[in-house]
Design an enzyme around this catalytic site. Structure first.
Site, PDB file in Angstrom:
ATOM      1  N   GLY A   1      46.607 -25.723  54.961  1.00 51.03           N
ATOM      2  CA  GLY A   1      45.708 -27.377  55.363  1.00 51.03           C
ATOM      3  C   GLY A   1      44.850 -26.903  56.529  1.00 51.03           C
ATOM      4  O   GLY A   1      44.750 -25.829  57.021  1.00 51.03           O
ATOM      5  N   PHE A   2      44.292 -28.099  56.916  1.00 52.41           N
ATOM      6  CA  PHE A   2      43.440 -28.067  58.121  1.00 52.41           C
ATOM      7  C   PHE A   2      44.075 -27.595  59.382  1.00 52.41           C
ATOM      8  O   PHE A   2      43.551 -26.451  60.100  1.00 52.41           O
ATOM      9  CB  PHE A   2      42.732 -29.409  58.306  1.00 52.41           C
ATOM     10  CG  PHE A   2      42.113 -29.786  59.720  1.00 52.41           C
ATOM     11  CD1 PHE A   2      41.176 -29.007  60.222  1.00 52.41           C
ATOM     12  CD2 PHE A   2      42.465 -30.819  60.376  1.00 52.41           C
ATOM     13  CE1 PHE A   2      40.567 -29.488  61.507  1.00 52.41           C
ATOM     14  CE2 PHE A   2      42.256 -31.212  61.638  1.00 52.41           C
ATOM     15  CZ  PHE A   2      40.947 -30.252  62.155  1.00 52.41           C
TER      16      PHE A   2
ATOM     17  N   ASP B   1      52.847 -23.620  50.785  1.00 54.33           N
ATOM     18  CA  ASP B   1      52.090 -24.816  50.786  1.00 54.33           C
ATOM     19  C   ASP B   1      51.737 -25.262  49.182  1.00 54.33           C
ATOM     20  O   ASP B   1      51.650 -24.243  48.439  1.00 54.33           O
ATOM     21  CB  ASP B   1      50.289 -24.436  51.348  1.00 54.33           C
ATOM     22  CG  ASP B   1      49.454 -25.806  51.462  1.00 54.33           C
ATOM     23  OD1 ASP B   1      49.161 -25.919  52.851  1.00 54.33           O
ATOM     24  OD2 ASP B   1      49.418 -26.404  50.517  1.00 54.33           O
ATOM     25  N   ASN B   2      51.863 -26.529  48.961  1.00 52.60           N
ATOM     26  CA  ASN B   2      51.695 -26.792  47.453  1.00 52.60           C
ATOM     27  C   ASN B   2      50.316 -26.820  46.901  1.00 52.60           C
ATOM     28  O   ASN B   2      49.815 -27.125  45.844  1.00 52.60           O
ATOM     29  CB  ASN B   2      52.654 -28.127  47.202  1.00 52.60           C
ATOM     30  CG  ASN B   2      51.939 -29.361  47.793  1.00 52.60           C
ATOM     31  OD1 ASN B   2      51.001 -29.172  48.627  1.00 52.60           O
ATOM     32  ND2 ASN B   2      52.657 -30.488  47.948  1.00 52.60           N
TER      33      ASN B   2
ATOM     34  N   THR C   1      46.579 -30.697  48.883  1.00 53.43           N
ATOM     35  CA  THR C   1      45.518 -31.137  49.982  1.00 53.43           C
ATOM     36  C   THR C   1      44.912 -29.826  50.629  1.00 53.43           C
ATOM     37  O   THR C   1      43.730 -29.877  51.167  1.00 53.43           O
ATOM     38  CB  THR C   1      45.723 -32.231  51.047  1.00 53.43           C
ATOM     39  OG1 THR C   1      46.860 -31.920  51.591  1.00 53.43           O
ATOM     40  CG2 THR C   1      45.938 -33.477  50.196  1.00 53.43           C
TER      41      THR C   1
ATOM     42  N   TYR D   1      53.572 -43.105  54.779  1.00 56.34           N
ATOM     43  CA  TYR D   1      53.303 -41.957  55.823  1.00 56.34           C
ATOM     44  C   TYR D   1      54.160 -42.239  57.336  1.00 56.34           C
ATOM     45  O   TYR D   1      54.899 -41.252  57.648  1.00 56.34           O
ATOM     46  CB  TYR D   1      51.767 -41.701  55.916  1.00 56.34           C
ATOM     47  CG  TYR D   1      51.265 -40.518  56.890  1.00 56.34           C
ATOM     48  CD1 TYR D   1      51.187 -39.068  56.395  1.00 56.34           C
ATOM     49  CD2 TYR D   1      50.752 -40.854  58.273  1.00 56.34           C
ATOM     50  CE1 TYR D   1      51.066 -38.206  57.393  1.00 56.34           C
ATOM     51  CE2 TYR D   1      50.669 -39.563  59.132  1.00 56.34           C
ATOM     52  CZ  TYR D   1      50.605 -38.346  58.795  1.00 56.34           C
ATOM     53  OH  TYR D   1      50.370 -37.580  59.493  1.00 56.34           O
TER      54      TYR D   1
ATOM     55  N   THR E   1      42.847 -35.616  65.095  1.00 55.63           N
ATOM     56  CA  THR E   1      42.334 -34.307  65.424  1.00 55.63           C
ATOM     57  C   THR E   1      41.039 -33.813  64.432  1.00 55.63           C
ATOM     58  O   THR E   1      41.223 -34.332  63.305  1.00 55.63           O
ATOM     59  CB  THR E   1      43.257 -33.206  65.179  1.00 55.63           C
ATOM     60  OG1 THR E   1      44.496 -33.475  66.120  1.00 55.63           O
ATOM     61  CG2 THR E   1      43.090 -31.863  65.595  1.00 55.63           C
TER      62      THR E   1
ATOM     63  N   ARG F   1      38.708 -39.177  56.268  1.00 52.40           N
ATOM     64  CA  ARG F   1      38.736 -39.478  57.511  1.00 52.40           C
ATOM     65  C   ARG F   1      37.488 -39.720  58.298  1.00 52.40           C
ATOM     66  O   ARG F   1      36.383 -39.294  57.882  1.00 52.40           O
ATOM     67  CB  ARG F   1      39.747 -38.753  58.426  1.00 52.40           C
ATOM     68  CG  ARG F   1      41.226 -39.109  58.187  1.00 52.40           C
ATOM     69  CD  ARG F   1      42.219 -38.216  59.088  1.00 52.40           C
ATOM     70  NE  ARG F   1      42.246 -37.086  58.347  1.00 52.40           N
ATOM     71  CZ  ARG F   1      43.150 -36.138  58.711  1.00 52.40           C
ATOM     72  NH1 ARG F   1      44.206 -36.491  59.467  1.00 52.40           N
ATOM     73  NH2 ARG F   1      43.191 -34.954  58.041  1.00 52.40           N
TER      74      ARG F   1
HETATM   75  N1  UDP Z   1      36.850 -45.103  59.614  1.00 55.21           N
HETATM   76  C1  UDP Z   1      35.558 -45.379  59.617  1.00 55.21           C
HETATM   77  N2  UDP Z   1      34.713 -44.785  58.572  1.00 55.21           N
HETATM   78  C2  UDP Z   1      34.993 -43.923  57.893  1.00 55.21           C
HETATM   79  C3  UDP Z   1      36.534 -43.524  57.752  1.00 55.21           C
HETATM   80  C4  UDP Z   1      37.069 -44.150  58.697  1.00 55.21           C
HETATM   81  O1  UDP Z   1      34.954 -46.222  60.322  1.00 55.21           O
HETATM   82  O2  UDP Z   1      34.080 -43.351  56.875  1.00 55.21           O
HETATM   83  C5  UDP Z   1      37.693 -45.776  60.477  1.00 55.21           C
HETATM   84  C6  UDP Z   1      39.040 -46.448  60.415  1.00 55.21           C
HETATM   85  O3  UDP Z   1      39.206 -47.450  59.597  1.00 55.21           O
HETATM   86  C7  UDP Z   1      39.915 -45.968  61.530  1.00 55.21           C
HETATM   87  C8  UDP Z   1      39.146 -44.872  62.331  1.00 55.21           C
HETATM   88  O4  UDP Z   1      37.784 -44.783  61.514  1.00 55.21           O
HETATM   89  O5  UDP Z   1      39.687 -47.486  62.164  1.00 55.21           O
HETATM   90  C9  UDP Z   1      39.855 -43.569  62.097  1.00 55.21           C
HETATM   91  O6  UDP Z   1      40.153 -43.475  60.812  1.00 55.21           O
HETATM   92  P1  UDP Z   1      40.814 -42.262  60.187  1.00 55.21           P
HETATM   93  O7  UDP Z   1      41.072 -42.469  58.752  1.00 55.21           O
HETATM   94  O8  UDP Z   1      39.942 -41.034  60.419  1.00 55.21           O
HETATM   95  O9  UDP Z   1      42.311 -41.874  61.035  1.00 55.21           O
HETATM   96  P2  UDP Z   1      43.344 -43.078  61.491  1.00 55.21           P
HETATM   97  O10 UDP Z   1      43.016 -44.334  60.982  1.00 55.21           O
HETATM   98  O11 UDP Z   1      44.693 -42.548  60.756  1.00 55.21           O
HETATM   99  O12 UDP Z   1      43.456 -43.126  62.758  1.00 55.21           O
END
Ligand code: UDP
Length: 348
Positions: free
Chosen positions: A16-17, A37-38, A41, A155, A185, A196
């Site tokens: 993974g990353f 690792d499976n 992802t 999760y 990260t 993300r």
């Molecule tokens: N987010 C966003 N645009 C995207 C993807 C995520 O605005 O294209 C927002 C998401 O709703 C969150 C923040 O960015 O408020 C971080 O999201 P991410 O999925 O990276 O991580 P996590 O929510 O697990 O902190």
């Protein structure tokens, strides 16, 4: 040979990353490394550069299943890092049962492996154990505010249970355990379809597509560059006294998602427009680590600022797109000099 001195470290989730960067660091420091690792992802590509490395091996295996008995006897790891779990919301929510079992059953299997081998064990936990936090910044003594039945629970609650298991193994003297609570990260080797925010907006900006802000973008996060984070994980594993409790690892520099988007768009020189999309259910309003414990006990703090980290990430994604275009998809090149990135949903 440096401090690993040929000892075996197992990195579960090593393709993974984070796992692949950790593998690089451990090899640099003289360990032998077995990645498990499976490949759901994680990606072989992340480890391709190690194919000829005699101190490295990759085992395709799902930690939900105990390792075969012969491997349990044969492998005598000195250290086990458990990074095995899908970590981005769209990925971990696509098979929530598997996500939960990876953290609970998978962690138990690896703890038992550590117990049998007398190995030190590091559990990769998460800022998600704080849920949508009422305490800000988040300090390790805060117990969190997690919705146990929502779409993120597989999760969050899985990782909370993994912490419970790890500390029970520690309390009962079965395994010498460390627990890192990892905050957001980013960096090279994130998947373009990770879902993300950093990978989404970098890929969108590079290919001139509209950049998606979920909600009004006023929610905050604190982003740590992968190199800093990996150094923190290794220092925590090395820390001499096991009774440290969980340790936050992340960069305390907090900003709104909207500000992050503006920085990325500026750094890419993109003319992409910004569009609002619905805020996901249970999306935490704000998040920032208190890293006093890591600073005081591990002498660790992040060194890479957001602009430098984002530049490295943007360069990597741009090079990756060029590579994909050159190898497979000549039709993807767009008109503005950048190769078009694969879409965040994985489509071409
Ligand atoms: N987010 C966003 N645009 C995207 C993807 C995520 O605005 O294209 C927002 C998401 O709703 C969150 C923040 O960015 O408020 C971080 O999201 P991410 O999925 O990276 O991580 P996590 O929510 O697990 O902190």
């Amino acid at each position: 040979m440096t401090k690993g001195n040929g000892r075996l470290a197992i990195v579960a989730g090593g393709a993974g990353f984070l796992g692949s960067h950790l593998t690089d660091l451990l090899l640099d420091r003289g360990y032998r490394v077995l990645c498990i690792d499976n490949l759901r992802t994680g990606r072989r590509d992340n480890l391709r550069h190690l194919e000829r490395e005699p101190r490295f091996d990759l085992m395709e295996w799902d930690v939900i299943v105990p390792l075969p008995g012969k491997d349990q006897k044969r492998l005598r790891p000195a250290e086990i890092y458990n990074l095995a779990c899908a970590a981005s919301p769209p990925h971990y929510q696509s098979d929530p049962e598997h996500t939960m079992l990876t953290s609970v059953v998978g962690t138990r299997n690896l703890l038992r492996l550590a117990e049998g081998a007398g190995a030190r064990f590091l559990q990769a936990s998460t800022s998600e154990v704080y849920g949508d936090p009422d305490v800000h910044p988040q300090v390790e003594t805060y117990w969190g505010n997690v919705n146990p039945t929502g779409p993120r629970a597989c999760y969050d609650e899985g990782k909370r249970s993994a912490e419970t298991l790890a500390f029970d193994f520690l309390r009962t003297g079965r395994v010498d355990v460390r627990v890192a609570r990892i905050f957001n990260t980013y960096g090279p080797r994130m998947r373009a379809d990770d879902g993300r925010v950093v990978s989404n907006i970098v890929c969108q900006a590079l290919s001139g597509k509209p950049v998606t802000v979920y909600g009004d973008g006023s929610q905050t996060r604190s982003f740590c560059y992968v190199g800093d984070l990996i150094e923190g994980l290794n220092r925590l594993m090395d820390y001499g006294a096991p009774d440290l409790g969980p340790v936050n690892l992340g960069n305390p520099a907090e900003l709104t998602v909207r500000d992050l988007v503006d920085r990325v768009v500026a750094l890419t020189g993109s003319e992409a427009t910004v569009v609002e999309a619905p805020l996901p259910v249970d999306d935490p309003r704000r998040r920032r680590p208190d890293i006093t414990k890591a600073r005081d006990r591990l002498g660790w703090e992040p060194r890479i600022g957001l602009d430098a980290g984002l530049r490295a990430t943007i360069d990597w994604f741009a090079a990756e797109a060029e590579r994909v275009v050159a190898e497979d998809f000549p039709r993807r090149r767009n008109g503005n000099g950048h190769a078009a990135m694969p879409a965040a949903d994985g489509s071409a």
